[in-house]
Design a protein around this motif. Structure first.
Motif, PDB file in Angstrom:
ATOM      1  N   LEU A 116       0.856  -1.189   0.000  1.00 49.87           N
ATOM      2  CA  LEU A 116       0.000   0.000   0.000  1.00 49.87           C
ATOM      3  C   LEU A 116       0.893   1.240   0.000  1.00 49.87           C
ATOM      4  O   LEU A 116       1.726   1.402   0.897  1.00 49.87           O
ATOM      5  CB  LEU A 116      -0.869   0.011   1.269  1.00 49.87           C
ATOM      6  N   GLY A 117       0.713   2.096  -1.009  1.00 45.67           N
ATOM      7  CA  GLY A 117       1.454   3.356  -0.983  1.00 45.67           C
ATOM      8  C   GLY A 117       2.226   3.618  -2.251  1.00 45.67           C
ATOM      9  O   GLY A 117       2.243   2.786  -3.159  1.00 45.67           O
ATOM     10  N   SER A 118       2.834   4.783  -2.311  1.00 46.42           N
ATOM     11  CA  SER A 118       3.599   5.319  -3.442  1.00 46.42           C
ATOM     12  C   SER A 118       2.678   5.744  -4.600  1.00 46.42           C
ATOM     13  O   SER A 118       1.470   5.615  -4.516  1.00 46.42           O
ATOM     14  CB  SER A 118       4.708   4.365  -3.887  1.00 46.42           C
ATOM     15  N   ARG A 119       3.307   6.198  -5.664  1.00 49.25           N
ATOM     16  CA  ARG A 119       2.554   6.893  -6.735  1.00 49.25           C
ATOM     17  C   ARG A 119       1.688   5.957  -7.577  1.00 49.25           C
ATOM     18  O   ARG A 119       2.141   4.872  -7.938  1.00 49.25           O
ATOM     19  CB  ARG A 119       3.531   7.607  -7.674  1.00 49.25           C
ATOM     20  N   PRO A 120       0.490   6.409  -7.932  1.00 43.16           N
ATOM     21  CA  PRO A 120      -0.317   5.626  -8.882  1.00 43.16           C
ATOM     22  C   PRO A 120       0.283   5.750 -10.278  1.00 43.16           C
ATOM     23  O   PRO A 120       1.075   6.665 -10.531  1.00 43.16           O
ATOM     24  CB  PRO A 120      -1.691   6.314  -8.818  1.00 43.16           C
ATOM     25  N   GLY A 121      -0.085   4.866 -11.194  1.00 47.76           N
ATOM     26  CA  GLY A 121       0.398   4.962 -12.579  1.00 47.76           C
ATOM     27  C   GLY A 121      -0.404   6.007 -13.332  1.00 47.76           C
ATOM     28  O   GLY A 121      -1.560   6.259 -13.008  1.00 47.76           O
ATOM     29  N   ALA A 122       0.233   6.609 -14.352  1.00 43.25           N
ATOM     30  CA  ALA A 122      -0.497   7.600 -15.152  1.00 43.25           C
ATOM     31  C   ALA A 122      -1.212   6.871 -16.286  1.00 43.25           C
ATOM     32  O   ALA A 122      -0.631   5.990 -16.918  1.00 43.25           O
ATOM     33  CB  ALA A 122       0.496   8.615 -15.716  1.00 43.25           C
ATOM     34  N   ASP A 123      -2.459   7.214 -16.530  1.00 41.51           N
ATOM     35  CA  ASP A 123      -3.239   6.717 -17.677  1.00 41.51           C
ATOM     36  C   ASP A 123      -3.084   5.225 -17.944  1.00 41.51           C
ATOM     37  O   ASP A 123      -2.527   4.819 -18.970  1.00 41.51           O
ATOM     38  CB  ASP A 123      -2.840   7.465 -18.965  1.00 41.51           C
ATOM     39  N   GLY A 124      -3.555   4.427 -17.027  1.00 37.92           N
ATOM     40  CA  GLY A 124      -3.573   2.982 -17.270  1.00 37.92           C
ATOM     41  C   GLY A 124      -2.223   2.292 -17.101  1.00 37.92           C
ATOM     42  O   GLY A 124      -2.120   1.077 -17.218  1.00 37.92           O
ATOM     43  N   GLU A 125      -1.165   3.076 -16.864  1.00 40.70           N
ATOM     44  CA  GLU A 125       0.140   2.438 -16.630  1.00 40.70           C
ATOM     45  C   GLU A 125       0.192   1.872 -15.221  1.00 40.70           C
ATOM     46  O   GLU A 125      -0.550   2.326 -14.355  1.00 40.70           O
ATOM     47  CB  GLU A 125       1.248   3.497 -16.708  1.00 40.70           C
ATOM     48  N   ALA A 126       1.106   0.907 -15.027  1.00 37.12           N
ATOM     49  CA  ALA A 126       1.248   0.341 -13.679  1.00 37.12           C
ATOM     50  C   ALA A 126       1.788   1.404 -12.732  1.00 37.12           C
ATOM     51  O   ALA A 126       2.662   2.193 -13.110  1.00 37.12           O
ATOM     52  CB  ALA A 126       2.191  -0.847 -13.727  1.00 37.12           C
ATOM     53  N   GLY A 127       1.253   1.448 -11.539  1.00 26.91           N
ATOM     54  CA  GLY A 127       1.757   2.362 -10.523  1.00 26.91           C
ATOM     55  C   GLY A 127       3.010   1.775  -9.875  1.00 26.91           C
ATOM     56  O   GLY A 127       3.398   0.641 -10.165  1.00 26.91           O
ATOM     57  N   THR A 128       3.622   2.569  -8.988  1.00 24.89           N
ATOM     58  CA  THR A 128       4.866   2.129  -8.346  1.00 24.89           C
ATOM     59  C   THR A 128       4.668   0.831  -7.559  1.00 24.89           C
ATOM     60  O   THR A 128       5.503  -0.074  -7.631  1.00 24.89           O
ATOM     61  CB  THR A 128       5.381   3.249  -7.413  1.00 24.89           C
ATOM     62  N   ALA A 129       3.548   0.719  -6.812  1.00 26.33           N
ATOM     63  CA  ALA A 129       3.350  -0.484  -5.989  1.00 26.33           C
ATOM     64  C   ALA A 129       3.238  -1.735  -6.865  1.00 26.33           C
ATOM     65  O   ALA A 129       3.787  -2.786  -6.534  1.00 26.33           O
ATOM     66  CB  ALA A 129       2.105  -0.324  -5.118  1.00 26.33           C
ATOM     67  N   GLU A 130       2.557  -1.597  -8.026  1.00 20.81           N
ATOM     68  CA  GLU A 130       2.442  -2.763  -8.923  1.00 20.81           C
ATOM     69  C   GLU A 130       3.804  -3.131  -9.510  1.00 20.81           C
ATOM     70  O   GLU A 130       4.146  -4.301  -9.624  1.00 20.81           O
ATOM     71  CB  GLU A 130       1.496  -2.442 -10.089  1.00 20.81           C
ATOM     72  N   LYS A 131       4.564  -2.092  -9.880  1.00 16.01           N
ATOM     73  CA  LYS A 131       5.905  -2.353 -10.436  1.00 16.01           C
ATOM     74  C   LYS A 131       6.792  -3.001  -9.374  1.00 16.01           C
ATOM     75  O   LYS A 131       7.565  -3.911  -9.659  1.00 16.01           O
ATOM     76  CB  LYS A 131       6.559  -1.043 -10.888  1.00 16.01           C
ATOM     77  N   ALA A 132       6.679  -2.496  -8.148  1.00 18.10           N
ATOM     78  CA  ALA A 132       7.482  -3.058  -7.049  1.00 18.10           C
ATOM     79  C   ALA A 132       7.089  -4.514  -6.825  1.00 18.10           C
ATOM     80  O   ALA A 132       7.961  -5.377  -6.631  1.00 18.10           O
ATOM     81  CB  ALA A 132       7.278  -2.241  -5.773  1.00 18.10           C
ATOM     82  N   ALA A 133       5.784  -4.805  -6.886  1.00 15.36           N
ATOM     83  CA  ALA A 133       5.318  -6.184  -6.671  1.00 15.36           C
ATOM     84  C   ALA A 133       5.928  -7.111  -7.728  1.00 15.36           C
ATOM     85  O   ALA A 133       6.397  -8.210  -7.415  1.00 15.36           O
ATOM     86  CB  ALA A 133       3.799  -6.231  -6.734  1.00 15.36           C
ATOM     87  N   LYS A 134       5.951  -6.647  -8.975  1.00  8.81           N
ATOM     88  CA  LYS A 134       6.536  -7.471 -10.063  1.00  8.81           C
ATOM     89  C   LYS A 134       8.014  -7.724  -9.799  1.00  8.81           C
ATOM     90  O   LYS A 134       8.509  -8.839  -9.962  1.00  8.81           O
ATOM     91  CB  LYS A 134       6.392  -6.736 -11.402  1.00  8.81           C
ATOM     92  N   ALA A 135       8.723  -6.654  -9.397  1.00  2.00           N
ATOM     93  CA  ALA A 135      10.165  -6.798  -9.148  1.00  2.00           C
ATOM     94  C   ALA A 135      10.409  -7.745  -7.970  1.00  2.00           C
ATOM     95  O   ALA A 135      11.340  -8.555  -7.998  1.00  2.00           O
ATOM     96  CB  ALA A 135      10.780  -5.421  -8.868  1.00  2.00           C
ATOM     97  N   MET A 136       9.558  -7.653  -6.953  1.00  2.00           N
ATOM     98  CA  MET A 136       9.720  -8.544  -5.793  1.00  2.00           C
ATOM     99  C   MET A 136       9.513  -9.998  -6.220  1.00  2.00           C
ATOM    100  O   MET A 136      10.237 -10.891  -5.801  1.00  2.00           O
ATOM    101  CB  MET A 136       8.704  -8.184  -4.707  1.00  2.00           C
TER     102      MET A 136
END
Ligand code: UDP
Length: 259
Positions: A116-136
């Motif tokens: 939970l937290g950090s920046r949302p994605g712009a216009d349908g792009e993945a937000g930071t939390a989703e990107k972090a989840a993928k990297a994890m």
């Protein structure tokens, strides 16, 4: 009172009046393992010098740290402070190193994480939390991600967010809203949240998502992560002054006998 894992308060030291557990990485991880097996929510806080100084001025934050089940000293400033105060810590445990070890434990034990937290994605792009989840999940392929949500929400959305976290069945909640917002969020909802462990992770999701680079090994090994961060983001210099100010305060508290 806390319903989660009992912390061994005897191993706590006080830095400028704020409690900090004298744990190295192995001990911190073993406490995490206990928390995952116990009923109720355990709150882990990883204060750096800036948070310790702020807790001195913010009684709500200080009370949250006082009640946290585990207070992991984050960064080199706390290691120096512990030496000045005569309770030397053997090693530096940074918040992000602890999080990385925690992910490995969660993966091995089949436990799930919610970011939970950090920046949302712009216009349908993945937000930071989703990107972090993928990297994890790339780093820990067996890690279960129960869900993600960005950190720019209003007070009126909080109940729904807590509900969503609970419905996800997550065991481990990372809250990345910056300190002390994240600690206050966890504290405000600790009686409703059904996760085993909740931890504030500051800017760590930005690091996993690749938005911010971690310092190269040389800086990390020499306790100079702050210098690298200053080079990357010179505008943070005001916040960085917290470190020398903190060291002076710790020295002063020792001389004045107010530990
Ligand atoms: N953040 C957020 N909501 C807010 C304020 C901040 O989600 O209302 C996020 C921000 O995007 C960043 C993280 O909180 O990912 C940590 O911010 P910062 O670096 O200021 O915190 P620190 O690491 O110093 O605690």
């Amino acid at each position: 009172m806390s319903q989660g894992a009992n912390s061994d308060k005897s191993s706590r030291m006080r830095v400028l009046g704020v409690p900090v557990d004298r744990v190295d990485m192995r001990q911190a991880i073993s406490r995490l393992e206990e928390m995952l097996d116990q009923p109720g929510l355990s709150h882990i806080v990883t204060p750096n010098p800036e948070i310790i100084v702020n807790a001195g001025k913010d009684p709500v934050l200080r009370d949250i740290i006082e009640k946290a089940e585990l207070v992991v000293p984050d960064g080199i400033g706390l290691v120096y402070a512990s030496k000045i105060l005569g309770w030397p810590l053997h090693e530096r445990v940074t918040g992000i190193d602890f999080l990385n070890m925690a992910l490995s434990v969660l993966e091995q034990r089949g436990k799930s994480i919610y970011l939970l937290g950090s920046r949302p994605g712009a216009d349908g792009e993945a937000g930071t939390a989703e990107k972090a989840a993928k990297a994890m999940q790339k780093a820990f392929p067996g890690l279960k991600v129960a869900g993600t949500y960005h950190g720019y929400f209003g007070a009126e959305e909080e109940a729904a967010i807590v509900d969503e976290i609970n419905r996800s069945g997550a065991d481990f909640l990372c809250v990345a809203l910056g300190a002390p917002k994240q600690e206050k969020f966890i504290s405000r909802h600790r009686n409703e949240l059904k996760v085993s462990v909740a931890i504030g992770v500051g800017g760590s999701l930005d690091v996993y998502a690749g938005n911010v680079k971690r310092a190269p090994a040389f800086y990390r090994e020499h306790g100079l992560e702050w210098l690298y961060r200053l080079k990357q983001e010179p505008s943070r210099y005001r916040r960085m002054l917290a470190l020398p100010a903190f060291m002076l305060k710790v020295l002063g508290s020792r001389v004045g006998g107010k530990m």
